[in-house]
Design a protein around this motif. Structure first.
Motif, mmCIF file in Angstrom:
data_model
loop_
_atom_site.group_PDB
_atom_site.id
_atom_site.type_symbol
_atom_site.label_atom_id
_atom_site.label_comp_id
_atom_site.label_asym_id
_atom_site.label_seq_id
_atom_site.Cartn_x
_atom_site.Cartn_y
_atom_site.Cartn_z
ATOM 1 N N ARG A 96 0.827 -1.201 0.000
ATOM 2 C CA ARG A 96 0.000 0.000 0.000
ATOM 3 C C ARG A 96 0.878 1.276 0.000
ATOM 4 N NH1 ARG A 96 -2.589 -3.708 3.224
ATOM 5 N NH2 ARG A 96 -4.795 -4.107 2.684
ATOM 6 N N ASP A 97 2.098 1.093 0.356
ATOM 7 C CA ASP A 97 2.975 2.268 0.489
ATOM 8 C C ASP A 97 4.287 1.978 -0.241
ATOM 9 O OD1 ASP A 97 4.345 4.499 1.242
ATOM 10 O OD2 ASP A 97 4.121 4.180 3.413
ATOM 11 N N PRO A 98 4.808 2.951 -1.073
ATOM 12 C CA PRO A 98 6.081 2.699 -1.789
ATOM 13 C C PRO A 98 7.226 2.381 -0.855
ATOM 14 C CG PRO A 98 4.961 4.606 -2.697
ATOM 15 C CD PRO A 98 4.227 4.246 -1.516
ATOM 16 N N ALA A 99 7.112 2.838 0.349
ATOM 17 C CA ALA A 99 8.198 2.609 1.313
ATOM 18 C C ALA A 99 8.302 1.141 1.683
ATOM 19 C CB ALA A 99 7.974 3.460 2.554
ATOM 20 N N GLN A 100 7.255 0.371 1.306
ATOM 21 C CA GLN A 100 7.272 -1.031 1.661
ATOM 22 C C GLN A 100 8.153 -1.857 0.720
ATOM 23 O OE1 GLN A 100 2.932 -1.647 1.629
ATOM 24 N NE2 GLN A 100 3.087 -2.096 3.866
ATOM 25 N N VAL A 101 8.574 -1.286 -0.411
ATOM 26 C CA VAL A 101 9.373 -2.053 -1.385
ATOM 27 C C VAL A 101 10.696 -1.345 -1.607
ATOM 28 C CG1 VAL A 101 7.306 -2.955 -2.505
ATOM 29 C CG2 VAL A 101 8.279 -0.831 -3.315
ATOM 30 N N THR A 102 11.575 -2.132 -2.228
ATOM 31 C CA THR A 102 12.909 -1.620 -2.558
ATOM 32 C C THR A 102 13.160 -1.890 -4.016
ATOM 33 O OG1 THR A 102 13.915 -3.716 -1.934
ATOM 34 C CG2 THR A 102 13.757 -2.030 -0.198
ATOM 35 N N PRO A 103 14.003 -1.100 -4.618
ATOM 36 C CA PRO A 103 14.315 -1.348 -6.027
ATOM 37 C C PRO A 103 14.908 -2.750 -6.210
ATOM 38 C CG PRO A 103 15.020 0.850 -5.392
ATOM 39 C CD PRO A 103 14.637 0.189 -4.159
ATOM 40 N N GLY A 104 14.512 -3.359 -7.280
ATOM 41 C CA GLY A 104 14.974 -4.692 -7.586
ATOM 42 C C GLY A 104 14.160 -5.798 -6.926
ATOM 43 N N GLU A 105 13.235 -5.399 -6.034
ATOM 44 C CA GLU A 105 12.416 -6.428 -5.340
ATOM 45 C C GLU A 105 11.353 -6.938 -6.295
ATOM 46 O OE1 GLU A 105 9.641 -6.984 -1.342
ATOM 47 O OE2 GLU A 105 10.583 -5.042 -1.722
ATOM 48 N N ARG A 106 11.132 -8.258 -6.248
ATOM 49 C CA ARG A 106 10.137 -8.862 -7.115
ATOM 50 C C ARG A 106 8.777 -8.848 -6.390
ATOM 51 N NH1 ARG A 106 11.684 -11.649 -11.533
ATOM 52 N NH2 ARG A 106 9.840 -12.975 -11.421
ATOM 53 N N LEU A 107 7.808 -8.410 -7.113
ATOM 54 C CA LEU A 107 6.430 -8.365 -6.592
ATOM 55 C C LEU A 107 5.505 -9.153 -7.502
ATOM 56 C CD1 LEU A 107 6.194 -4.568 -5.681
ATOM 57 C CD2 LEU A 107 6.735 -6.444 -4.158
ATOM 58 N N ARG A 108 4.348 -9.425 -7.014
ATOM 59 C CA ARG A 108 3.357 -10.126 -7.835
ATOM 60 C C ARG A 108 2.200 -9.160 -8.045
ATOM 61 N NH1 ARG A 108 1.649 -14.854 -9.737
ATOM 62 N NH2 ARG A 108 -0.624 -15.263 -9.821
ATOM 63 N N ALA A 109 1.836 -8.999 -9.256
ATOM 64 C CA ALA A 109 0.727 -8.110 -9.619
ATOM 65 C C ALA A 109 -0.494 -8.972 -9.934
ATOM 66 C CB ALA A 109 1.110 -7.217 -10.812
ATOM 67 N N ARG A 110 -1.601 -8.619 -9.286
ATOM 68 C CA ARG A 110 -2.849 -9.370 -9.508
ATOM 69 C C ARG A 110 -3.837 -8.455 -10.217
ATOM 70 N NH1 ARG A 110 -6.628 -12.414 -5.065
ATOM 71 N NH2 ARG A 110 -8.163 -13.276 -6.585
ATOM 72 N N VAL A 111 -4.320 -8.957 -11.361
ATOM 73 C CA VAL A 111 -5.288 -8.212 -12.155
ATOM 74 C C VAL A 111 -6.573 -9.010 -12.217
ATOM 75 C CG1 VAL A 111 -3.548 -6.974 -13.493
ATOM 76 C CG2 VAL A 111 -4.354 -9.206 -14.264
ATOM 77 N N ALA A 112 -7.551 -8.486 -12.992
ATOM 78 C CA ALA A 112 -8.873 -9.103 -13.020
ATOM 79 C C ALA A 112 -8.828 -10.514 -13.565
ATOM 80 C CB ALA A 112 -9.857 -8.255 -13.848
ATOM 81 N N GLU A 113 -8.027 -10.772 -14.530
ATOM 82 C CA GLU A 113 -8.033 -12.050 -15.195
ATOM 83 C C GLU A 113 -6.895 -12.956 -14.744
ATOM 84 O OE1 GLU A 113 -10.498 -12.911 -16.981
ATOM 85 O OE2 GLU A 113 -11.407 -10.898 -16.987
ATOM 86 N N GLY A 114 -6.093 -12.557 -13.759
ATOM 87 C CA GLY A 114 -4.987 -13.397 -13.317
ATOM 88 C C GLY A 114 -3.907 -12.555 -12.655
#
Length: 408
Positions: free
Chosen positions: A376-394
């Motif tokens: 919810r906050d950019p401060a929660q991530v760091t550059p180069g960190e892998r995240l998972r993006a969830r969209v409507a279809e997957g």
């Protein structure tokens, strides 16, 4: 005894009265006949006063007697009655009056006879011989009747003919005896005792036709009265006519006014009994028929009631009520289910409208760290960190190239 008196030498009144009293007291008792012209009986008084008159000479004498002397003839003596008294002359000195003191009173002729019968009647009545409780009931249908009467008399004929006319099967044991005269009493007593000992005799009738009081005297004899009182078999007295009442009438178990009446009272009439039986049978039949008709009507009335005329009607009514209740329950349940479904659709629409999936359908995406925490906050991530993006279809994986913080 002559007295020596003169105008110059008189004697007192009391002396004269005393001398008269002394002379009268020496007189003996005499029997005197006369007619009662005055009778005085005061309640509670022990002395009765009478005036006795000689109608032929128009002479009267006063008579006194004790109540015990007068009682035996009290019911038979009235003013005008002729009586014979056994009395002793008495002189009452203070008033100078002569009277007779009666020791016995008898009625003249028939009156004396009636007085003696009345005295005997009282004596026997006091012993209880005439009491109603000692009288025996007559049998309803006597098989054999004992009859004591004169030979070839009208009384015998009346009893036999009337009894057999009423009940032809009745039997008689007849004993013919003298019914007046010196031999009447012992022979009537012997006949009554013989019939009383007879094993077949159910009732005894003592019958005689009418006659004078003297003719009927044997049936007032004390020995005959006591013999009838001692009899074990019921005795019916049928002496004379209706006004005649010898003492036998009082001691008998039943008094008949005439010999004919005795036959009617002792023997039932076969025609009357048959008519009574038929009447009772008709009444019984009518009663049974009326009872059956009443019960039949009552049963028909009960059967006509709905509960019996249509016994399933109540079940059908309850089944209809149950069907109506079931239909009502079904409609109510359908209505509630429909309303609940509508409410559920509205709730689902609201849920869908508020769901994050709807937001994703508009092109938004949810980023999650590898541990599943939503970013919810950019401060929660760091550059180069892998995240998972969830969209409507997957969903898909992304790598953070740079972190940019908005400056407000």
């Amino acid at each position: 005894m002559a007295l020596d008196t003169s105008a110059d030498t008189p004697i007192p009144v009391a002396k004269v009265s005393q001398l008269i009293g002394g002379w009268i007291s020496r007189l003996g008792a005499v029997w005197v006949e006369g007619q009662i012209t005055q009778l005085s009986r005061r309640p509670g008084a022990g002395v009765v006063f009478l005036t006795l008159r000689d109608p032929s000479e128009d002479v009267s004498l006063s008579v006194t007697c004790y109540r015990a002397v007068f009682e035996p003839v009290a019911e038979l003596v009235t003013e005008g009655s002729r009586i014979v008294v056994h009395a002793k002359p008495e002189w009452y000195g203070p008033r100078g009056t002569l009277s007779l003191r009666a020791a016995e009173i008898r009625l003249v002729g028939l009156g004396d006879l009636l007085a003696r019968l009345e005295l005997l009647k009282r004596t026997l009545g006091a012993e209880g011989l005439f009491a109603a409780e000692r009288k025996k009931p007559l049998p309803f249908l006597p098989q054999c009747i004992g009859l004591v009467t004169g030979r070839a008399s009208a009384a015998e004929r009346d009893v036999l003919q009337n009894a057999r006319r009423r009940w032809p099967a009745v039997r008689f044991e007849v004993r013919n005896v003298p019914v007046q005269g010196v031999h009447a009493v012992p022979e009537v007593i012997a006949a009554v005792k013989e019939l009383d000992d007879h094993p077949d005799v159910d009732v005894i009738i003592v019958a005689r036709g009418g006659g004078s009081v003297e003719d009927l005297l044997p049936f007032s004899d004390e020995q005959l009265v006591r013999a009838v009182a001692a009899a074990r078999t019921p005795v019916v007295s049928a002496i004379g006519h209706e006004p005649d009442q010898p003492l036998l009438d009082y001691v008998a178990d039943l008094r008949a006014s005439t010999p004919t009446d005795a036959a009617k009272r002792v023997v039932p009439d076969v025609r009357e009994e048959l008519a009574r039986v038929h009447g009772l049978r008709d009444r019984a039949r009518y009663g049974v028929q009326a009872r059956l008709d009443r019960e039949t009507t009552g049963l028909a009335s009960v059967r006509s009631r709905p509960v019996l005329a249509a016994p399933y009607r109540m079940v059908d009514e309850r089944a209809a009520e149950l069907g109506a209740l079931l239909e009502r329950s079904r409609r109510t349940l359908d209505h509630r289910l429909a309303r609940a479904a509508s409410e559920l659709e509205h709730t689902l629409a609201r849920v869908v409208a508020l769901s994050p999936a709807a937001t994703l359908q508009r092109g938004y995406a949810v980023l999650q760290r590898e541990d599943g925490v939503v970013v919810r906050d950019p401060a929660q991530v760091t550059p180069g960190e892998r995240l998972r993006a969830r969209v409507a279809e997957g969903g898909f994986a992304v790598t953070v190239d740079a972190v940019t913080v908005d400056q407000d």
